[in-house]
Design a protein around this motif. Structure first.
Motif, PDB file in Angstrom:
ATOM      1  N   ASP A 102       0.816  -1.219   0.000  1.00  0.00           N
ATOM      2  CA  ASP A 102       0.000   0.000   0.000  1.00  0.00           C
ATOM      3  C   ASP A 102       0.845   1.263   0.000  1.00  0.00           C
ATOM      4  OD1 ASP A 102      -2.255  -1.547   0.000  1.00  0.00           O
ATOM      5  OD2 ASP A 102      -2.607  -1.380   2.162  1.00  0.00           O
ATOM      6  N   ARG A 103       2.100   1.151   0.418  1.00  0.00           N
ATOM      7  CA  ARG A 103       2.977   2.323   0.468  1.00  0.00           C
ATOM      8  C   ARG A 103       3.786   2.503  -0.820  1.00  0.00           C
ATOM      9  NH1 ARG A 103       2.334   4.890   5.028  1.00  0.00           N
ATOM     10  NH2 ARG A 103       1.892   3.703   6.899  1.00  0.00           N
ATOM     11  N   ASP A 104       3.567   1.649  -1.774  1.00  0.00           N
ATOM     12  CA  ASP A 104       4.270   1.734  -3.048  1.00  0.00           C
ATOM     13  C   ASP A 104       3.859   3.020  -3.778  1.00  0.00           C
ATOM     14  OD1 ASP A 104       5.691   1.132  -5.365  1.00  0.00           O
ATOM     15  OD2 ASP A 104       4.040  -0.059  -6.206  1.00  0.00           O
ATOM     16  N   PRO A 105       4.831   3.886  -4.159  1.00  0.00           N
ATOM     17  CA  PRO A 105       4.487   5.152  -4.823  1.00  0.00           C
ATOM     18  C   PRO A 105       3.713   4.968  -6.130  1.00  0.00           C
ATOM     19  CG  PRO A 105       6.806   5.134  -4.195  1.00  0.00           C
ATOM     20  CD  PRO A 105       6.266   3.762  -3.919  1.00  0.00           C
ATOM     21  N   LEU A 106       4.043   3.929  -6.865  1.00  0.00           N
ATOM     22  CA  LEU A 106       3.334   3.684  -8.118  1.00  0.00           C
ATOM     23  C   LEU A 106       1.875   3.333  -7.856  1.00  0.00           C
ATOM     24  CD1 LEU A 106       3.658   3.561 -11.156  1.00  0.00           C
ATOM     25  CD2 LEU A 106       4.222   1.135 -10.936  1.00  0.00           C
ATOM     26  N   ALA A 110      -1.431   5.536  -8.906  1.00  0.00           N
ATOM     27  CA  ALA A 110      -2.537   4.942  -9.660  1.00  0.00           C
ATOM     28  C   ALA A 110      -3.868   5.153  -8.943  1.00  0.00           C
ATOM     29  CB  ALA A 110      -2.276   3.448  -9.879  1.00  0.00           C
ATOM     30  N   VAL A 111      -3.839   5.017  -7.641  1.00  0.00           N
ATOM     31  CA  VAL A 111      -5.064   5.247  -6.857  1.00  0.00           C
ATOM     32  C   VAL A 111      -5.499   6.704  -6.982  1.00  0.00           C
ATOM     33  CG1 VAL A 111      -5.985   5.349  -4.506  1.00  0.00           C
ATOM     34  CG2 VAL A 111      -4.701   3.345  -5.255  1.00  0.00           C
ATOM     35  N   GLU A 112      -4.546   7.622  -6.905  1.00  0.00           N
ATOM     36  CA  GLU A 112      -4.882   9.047  -7.046  1.00  0.00           C
ATOM     37  C   GLU A 112      -5.513   9.333  -8.402  1.00  0.00           C
ATOM     38  OE1 GLU A 112      -4.859  11.785  -5.026  1.00  0.00           O
ATOM     39  OE2 GLU A 112      -4.567  10.251  -3.494  1.00  0.00           O
ATOM     40  N   VAL A 113      -4.969   8.740  -9.462  1.00  0.00           N
ATOM     41  CA  VAL A 113      -5.531   8.936 -10.799  1.00  0.00           C
ATOM     42  C   VAL A 113      -6.963   8.414 -10.848  1.00  0.00           C
ATOM     43  CG1 VAL A 113      -5.354   8.175 -13.205  1.00  0.00           C
ATOM     44  CG2 VAL A 113      -3.326   8.975 -11.991  1.00  0.00           C
ATOM     45  N   ARG A 114      -7.181   7.223 -10.296  1.00  0.00           N
ATOM     46  CA  ARG A 114      -8.527   6.650 -10.311  1.00  0.00           C
ATOM     47  C   ARG A 114      -9.505   7.487  -9.499  1.00  0.00           C
ATOM     48  NH1 ARG A 114      -8.200   0.492  -8.870  1.00  0.00           N
ATOM     49  NH2 ARG A 114     -10.410   0.646  -9.371  1.00  0.00           N
ATOM     50  N   VAL A 115      -9.060   8.007  -8.345  1.00  0.00           N
ATOM     51  CA  VAL A 115      -9.940   8.838  -7.517  1.00  0.00           C
ATOM     52  C   VAL A 115     -10.280  10.130  -8.251  1.00  0.00           C
ATOM     53  CG1 VAL A 115     -10.019  10.231  -5.412  1.00  0.00           C
ATOM     54  CG2 VAL A 115      -9.243   7.866  -5.302  1.00  0.00           C
ATOM     55  N   ARG A 116      -9.289  10.757  -8.859  1.00  0.00           N
ATOM     56  CA  ARG A 116      -9.550  12.010  -9.589  1.00  0.00           C
ATOM     57  C   ARG A 116     -10.482  11.772 -10.773  1.00  0.00           C
ATOM     58  NH1 ARG A 116      -3.540  13.433  -8.695  1.00  0.00           N
ATOM     59  NH2 ARG A 116      -3.707  14.677  -6.796  1.00  0.00           N
ATOM     60  N   ARG A 117     -10.299  10.640 -11.475  1.00  0.00           N
ATOM     61  CA  ARG A 117     -11.189  10.307 -12.589  1.00  0.00           C
ATOM     62  C   ARG A 117     -12.619  10.095 -12.078  1.00  0.00           C
ATOM     63  NH1 ARG A 117      -9.572   5.136 -15.024  1.00  0.00           N
ATOM     64  NH2 ARG A 117      -7.581   6.179 -14.990  1.00  0.00           N
ATOM     65  N   PHE A 118     -12.735   9.411 -10.958  1.00  0.00           N
ATOM     66  CA  PHE A 118     -14.045   9.184 -10.347  1.00  0.00           C
ATOM     67  C   PHE A 118     -14.709  10.513  -9.985  1.00  0.00           C
ATOM     68  CE2 PHE A 118     -16.484   8.651  -6.390  1.00  0.00           C
ATOM     69  CZ  PHE A 118     -17.453   7.763  -6.828  1.00  0.00           C
ATOM     70  N   ILE A 119     -13.942  11.414  -9.391  1.00  0.00           N
ATOM     71  CA  ILE A 119     -14.481  12.732  -9.016  1.00  0.00           C
ATOM     72  C   ILE A 119     -14.865  13.521 -10.262  1.00  0.00           C
ATOM     73  CG2 ILE A 119     -13.878  14.968  -7.998  1.00  0.00           C
ATOM     74  CD1 ILE A 119     -12.231  13.377  -5.920  1.00  0.00           C
ATOM     75  N   ASP A 120     -14.006  13.517 -11.289  1.00  0.00           N
ATOM     76  CA  ASP A 120     -14.318  14.236 -12.533  1.00  0.00           C
ATOM     77  C   ASP A 120     -15.575  13.685 -13.193  1.00  0.00           C
ATOM     78  OD1 ASP A 120     -12.180  15.946 -12.275  1.00  0.00           O
ATOM     79  OD2 ASP A 120     -10.861  14.790 -13.595  1.00  0.00           O
ATOM     80  N   ASP A 121     -15.715  12.360 -13.222  1.00  0.00           N
ATOM     81  CA  ASP A 121     -16.921  11.757 -13.802  1.00  0.00           C
ATOM     82  C   ASP A 121     -18.167  12.142 -13.015  1.00  0.00           C
ATOM     83  OD1 ASP A 121     -15.316  10.602 -15.691  1.00  0.00           O
ATOM     84  OD2 ASP A 121     -15.352   8.586 -14.793  1.00  0.00           O
ATOM     85  N   THR A 122     -18.035  12.171 -11.702  1.00  0.00           N
ATOM     86  CA  THR A 122     -19.175  12.554 -10.858  1.00  0.00           C
ATOM     87  C   THR A 122     -19.563  14.007 -11.101  1.00  0.00           C
ATOM     88  OG1 THR A 122     -18.474  10.969  -9.173  1.00  0.00           O
ATOM     89  CG2 THR A 122     -19.999  12.704  -8.476  1.00  0.00           C
ATOM     90  N   ILE A 123     -18.567  14.877 -11.157  1.00  0.00           N
ATOM     91  CA  ILE A 123     -18.840  16.301 -11.407  1.00  0.00           C
ATOM     92  C   ILE A 123     -19.480  16.487 -12.779  1.00  0.00           C
ATOM     93  CG2 ILE A 123     -17.729  18.533 -11.821  1.00  0.00           C
ATOM     94  CD1 ILE A 123     -15.738  17.758  -9.592  1.00  0.00           C
TER      95      ILE A 123
END
Length: 160
Positions: A102-106, A110-123
């Motif tokens: 879970d502490r792996d930077p990669l 990837a999680v940050e990208v998925r969260v931002r995509r999820f937020i953008d899709d919701t918006i």
């Protein structure tokens, strides 16, 4: 139609200790073009009456109360949602223990990208629904052809 004949009014003498009250009464009299006595009578009648049908101050007061009540209920709802999210996080972290991976930077990127995509899709969904509602109010026949581009970000997505 016969007009009611007013009975002779009672005489009342008032002394103001606050100069602002006297000035406000004089301003009211000047605005209405009448005497201070008539202005005082109107102000007292407004203060004693719960609602006068055409009094804009009562409508503003009702609007102010409605907005204040709405703000209180929204604050209560947001507090509830924050508590709900905190409880959800507690339950999730209890069920899913932390792993060294879970502490792996990669993985974190990837999680940050998925969260931002999820937020953008919701918006985008919310914006499309809002635009559809606005256009439906204005022109019902063009409401179905609405597209909204996601908001541009100042960061670049990480390619995996």
């Amino acid at each position: 139609m016969s007009r009611k004949v007013a009975a002779p009014g009672q005489r009342v003498q008032v002394y103001f200790e606050d100069a602002r009250v006297a000035q406000a009464l004089a301003d009211e009299a000047a605005a209405s073009g009448g005497s201070i006595s008539r202005a005082a009578e109107r102000v007292i009648a407004r203060g004693l009456a719960r609602r006068l049908a055409g009094d804009p101050e009562d409508r503003l007061l009702a609007l102010e109360r409605a907005v204040r009540d709405h703000g209180r209920s929204m604050a209560r709802d947001m507090t509830f949602l924050q508590e709900l999210m905190a409880q959800f996080a507690r339950e999730l972290f209890t069920v899913l223990p932390e792993r060294p991976a879970d502490r792996d930077p990669l993985l974190q990127a990837a999680v940050e990208v998925r969260v931002r995509r999820f937020i953008d899709d919701t918006i985008a969904r919310i914006a499309r629904a809002s635009l559809r509602d606005l256009k439906a109010d204005a022109k019902p026949e063009t409401a179905s052809s609405t597209t909204v581009e996601p908001e541009a970000r100042t960061f670049e997505a990480v390619d995996l």
